[in-house]
Design an enzyme around this catalytic site. Structure first.
Site, short mmCIF file in Angstrom:
data_model
loop_
_atom_site.label_atom_id
_atom_site.label_comp_id
_atom_site.label_asym_id
_atom_site.label_seq_id
_atom_site.Cartn_x
_atom_site.Cartn_y
_atom_site.Cartn_z
N LYS A 38 -15.21 -9.82 -10.45
CA LYS A 38 -13.78 -9.47 -10.55
C LYS A 38 -12.90 -10.63 -10.13
O LYS A 38 -11.96 -11.00 -10.82
CB LYS A 38 -13.48 -8.25 -9.68
N ASN A 39 -13.22 -11.22 -8.98
CA ASN A 39 -12.32 -12.25 -8.44
C ASN A 39 -12.43 -13.59 -9.16
O ASN A 39 -11.69 -14.52 -8.85
CB ASN A 39 -12.55 -12.42 -6.93
N ARG A 48 -2.45 -6.67 -7.12
CA ARG A 48 -1.81 -7.82 -6.49
C ARG A 48 -2.17 -9.13 -7.18
O ARG A 48 -1.39 -10.08 -7.18
CB ARG A 48 -2.23 -7.92 -5.03
N CYS A 66 0.12 -3.50 1.00
CA CYS A 66 -0.90 -2.65 0.40
C CYS A 66 -1.69 -2.02 1.53
O CYS A 66 -1.39 -2.25 2.71
CB CYS A 66 -1.79 -3.44 -0.54
N ARG A 91 0.07 -8.72 3.35
CA ARG A 91 -0.36 -9.62 2.28
C ARG A 91 0.79 -10.35 1.58
O ARG A 91 1.05 -10.14 0.38
CB ARG A 91 -1.22 -8.87 1.27
N ASP A 114 -14.41 -8.58 2.19
CA ASP A 114 -14.67 -7.58 1.15
C ASP A 114 -16.00 -6.85 1.35
O ASP A 114 -16.32 -5.93 0.59
CB ASP A 114 -14.65 -8.24 -0.24
N VAL A 168 -9.47 -11.41 8.73
CA VAL A 168 -8.71 -11.86 7.55
C VAL A 168 -7.49 -10.97 7.30
O VAL A 168 -6.39 -11.48 7.12
CB VAL A 168 -9.61 -11.91 6.29
N ARG A 227 -11.31 -0.14 -10.00
CA ARG A 227 -10.65 -1.45 -10.06
C ARG A 227 -11.66 -2.58 -9.93
O ARG A 227 -11.43 -3.67 -10.47
CB ARG A 227 -9.63 -1.59 -8.90
C1 UD1 Z 1 -8.53 -12.67 -2.31
C2 UD1 Z 1 -9.43 -11.70 -3.01
C3 UD1 Z 1 -9.71 -10.48 -2.13
C4 UD1 Z 1 -10.24 -10.92 -0.78
C5 UD1 Z 1 -9.35 -11.99 -0.15
C6 UD1 Z 1 -9.94 -12.59 1.11
C7 UD1 Z 1 -8.89 -12.06 -5.35
C8 UD1 Z 1 -8.26 -11.53 -6.60
N1 UD1 Z 1 -8.78 -11.28 -4.25
O1 UD1 Z 1 -7.29 -12.01 -2.05
O2 UD1 Z 1 -10.67 -9.66 -2.79
O3 UD1 Z 1 -10.29 -9.81 0.08
O4 UD1 Z 1 -9.13 -13.08 -1.08
O5 UD1 Z 1 -11.19 -13.12 0.84
O6 UD1 Z 1 -9.50 -13.10 -5.36
N2 UD1 Z 1 -1.68 -15.03 3.34
C9 UD1 Z 1 -0.41 -15.37 3.79
N3 UD1 Z 1 0.45 -15.91 2.88
C10 UD1 Z 1 0.13 -16.12 1.57
C11 UD1 Z 1 -1.17 -15.78 1.15
C12 UD1 Z 1 -2.06 -15.23 2.05
O7 UD1 Z 1 -0.07 -15.16 4.96
O8 UD1 Z 1 0.96 -16.63 0.82
C13 UD1 Z 1 -2.67 -14.41 4.30
C14 UD1 Z 1 -3.03 -12.97 3.94
O9 UD1 Z 1 -2.09 -12.06 4.44
C15 UD1 Z 1 -4.40 -12.85 4.57
C16 UD1 Z 1 -4.99 -14.25 4.42
O10 UD1 Z 1 -3.89 -15.11 4.17
O11 UD1 Z 1 -4.29 -12.51 5.93
C17 UD1 Z 1 -6.01 -14.40 3.33
O12 UD1 Z 1 -5.53 -13.82 2.14
P1 UD1 Z 1 -5.82 -14.41 0.70
O13 UD1 Z 1 -6.99 -15.34 0.75
O14 UD1 Z 1 -4.55 -14.91 0.11
O15 UD1 Z 1 -6.24 -13.09 -0.11
P2 UD1 Z 1 -6.00 -12.88 -1.65
O16 UD1 Z 1 -6.03 -14.19 -2.34
O17 UD1 Z 1 -4.83 -11.97 -1.86
#
Ligand code: UD1
Length: 418
Positions: free
Chosen positions: A22-23, A93, A117, A122, A305, A327, A397
């Site tokens: 998926k990712n 998202r 969410c 996030r 995850d 995380v 999903r």
């Molecule tokens: C991706 C994965 C999700 C997984 C997550 C962590 C996809 C589609 N989804 O989600 O399945 O659980 O990585 O491995 O690949 N953060 C900020 N600011 C930002 C972006 C992130 O503060 O602009 C923080 C988030 O709140 C979180 C951390 O960074 O605490 C990591 O999140 P992130 O790696 O961005 O997760 P996703 O990319 O949304």
């Protein structure tokens, strides 16, 4: 709302083919917006998030076709709307992944802010800051990100947090920018490498993916290509836990064991018998496992995850364990449901302390997010009696045909209509 009815207590046995990740497929579908030729994507899993992304691309004006083997062909030459509406972003998202490609190729984008969410706030501030550093003009108004850039320019970006989709968005923006972009403290997840592999086939110049420093030299244009997405490491790991929790014996095929080192290490430490040959993992468990301590962190550490699924496993393993969620701020929603099934779990901040019990009992439970649903299904597979998992749309999903796959392995699981 559809529900799953599970009668627990059957050890799973047999062979299961792992689906595409998926990712990986979500950013790769978004990458189709970077060129005007056909991007043909294979090993695409049949998931709700894929359907949502396909609808989003179609809404924008892309031409899409899918063959009977789920090979998806996307041509973005006819894209006219550079817009991801709230209705779509709120259900997925990862829609934010169109921001970088739209801006890089078409010079503008309007993408809804994802908002909170079930697992935390996030934010996407790091995506926005990175694009601004590349010269984009971005304002956030009425819940939308409005972004414009005649031509992005290369920049040195140091991410304060190694965000996965943030790294992907910036990498996709950088491939068509003027000059060199260096992303420091980049995420190192295998799905980042998968996206980079696809982008390289499209003509992008990217180095360092899979390390914390990614260098992208912008090119004038990208071309189409044929690309098969990586096998899903989280689906693989979930089936490994399904074998472990039911004391079963499974063969997982078409997977990538090298992306699952920490999971395999933890399961072996718990007492599972695991062997690997090429793209196949065999697992056999015939005794109660020992519980294992876990701290989630970015790859190559333990994936957030898989936290919920391992809490389910620890719930019926021997001894006490601690699971630390580093995380996301609010990712223990499954715990109260597991407690209703007889698990003994205490939560203090981001630490769950689990005291293993001999057995769980079936109960009606509520899924709150994708991986929480997986954990409740796993608990249901081992619980005495019947478990009904409500709000099962979350599972669709991210897990392809989960009940068909589990039924083939001997589980007693069926979907109840709305
Ligand atoms: C991706 C994965 C999700 C997984 C997550 C962590 C996809 C589609 N989804 O989600 O399945 O659980 O990585 O491995 O690949 N953060 C900020 N600011 C930002 C972006 C992130 O503060 O602009 C923080 C988030 O709140 C979180 C951390 O960074 O605490 C990591 O999140 P992130 O790696 O961005 O997760 P996703 O990319 O949304």
């Amino acid at each position: 709302m559809e529900k799953l009815l599970i009668s627990g207590g059957i050890p799973l046995k047999g062979e299961v083919k792992i689906s595409g990740a998926k990712n990986s497929v979500l950013p790769i579908l978004a990458a189709s917006l970077l060129c005007e030729e056909d991007l043909i994507i294979g090993n695409v899993p049949h998931l709700q998030d894929v359907t949502t992304t396909i609808s989003l691309l179609t809404e924008m004006g892309a031409n899409l076709s899918i063959d009977e083997k789920m090979k998806v062909s996307v041509n973005a030459a006819s894209v006219k709307k550079f817009y991801a509406p709230y209705e779509m972003v709120k259900t997925m998202r990862a829609s934010i992944l169109v921001l970088g490609p739209l801006l890089a190729h078409f010079g503008e984008a309007k993408v809804s802010l994802p908002g909170g969410c079930a697992i935390g706030s996030r934010p996407v501030n790091l995506h926005i800051d990175g694009l601004k550093a590349m010269g984009a003009n971005i304002k956030v108004e009425d819940g939308y990100i409005f972004a414009k850039a005649k031509k992005l320019k290369g920049a040195k970006i140091t991410l304060p947090i190694a965000t996965v989709t943030g790294t992907e968005n910036l990498m996709m923006a950088a491939v068509l920018a003027n000059g060199r972009t260096v992303i420091k403290n980049a995420a190192k997840e295998p799905e980042i490498i998968d996206l980079a592999n696809c982008l390289r086939l499209m003509g992008a110049q990217i180095k360092g993916d899979g390390t914390s420093s990614i260098t992208v030299d912008g090119v004038k244009e990208l071309r189409g290509c044929n690309y098969d997405v990586l096998p899903d490491r989280i689906e693989t790991a979930t089936f490994l836990v399904a074998a472990a929790i039911t004391k079963g014996k499974l063969t997982l095929t078409h997977t990538r064991p090298d992306t699952l080192k920490i999971i395999i290490e933890k399961l072996k430490k718990a007492g599972a018998d695991i062997s690997i040959k090429n793209d196949i993992i065999n697992i056999e468990v015939n005794k109660q496992l020992n519980s294992v301590n876990i701290t989630t962190n970015p790859y190559p550490d333990f994936p957030t995850d898989m936290q919920a699924q391992f809490i389910a496993l620890n719930s019926i393993s021997k001894g006490k364990s601690k699971v630390v969620e580093s995380v996301f701020e609010n990712r223990f929603m499954h715990v109260q449901e597991l407690v209703r099934m007889g698990a003994n779990i205490d939560i203090n901040g981001n630490v769950a302390t689990i005291d293993g019990v001999k057995s769980l009992t079936g109960a009606p439970v509520m899924a709150t997010d994708l991986r929480a649903s997986a954990s409740l299904i796993l608990a249901g597979l081992v619980a005495k009696g019947e478990t009904v998992v409500d709000r099962i749309y979350h599972i669709d999903r991210g897990y392809e045909c989960i009940e068909e796959k589990l039924t083939k392995l001997g589980a007693n699981i069926k979907r109840l209509p709305q």
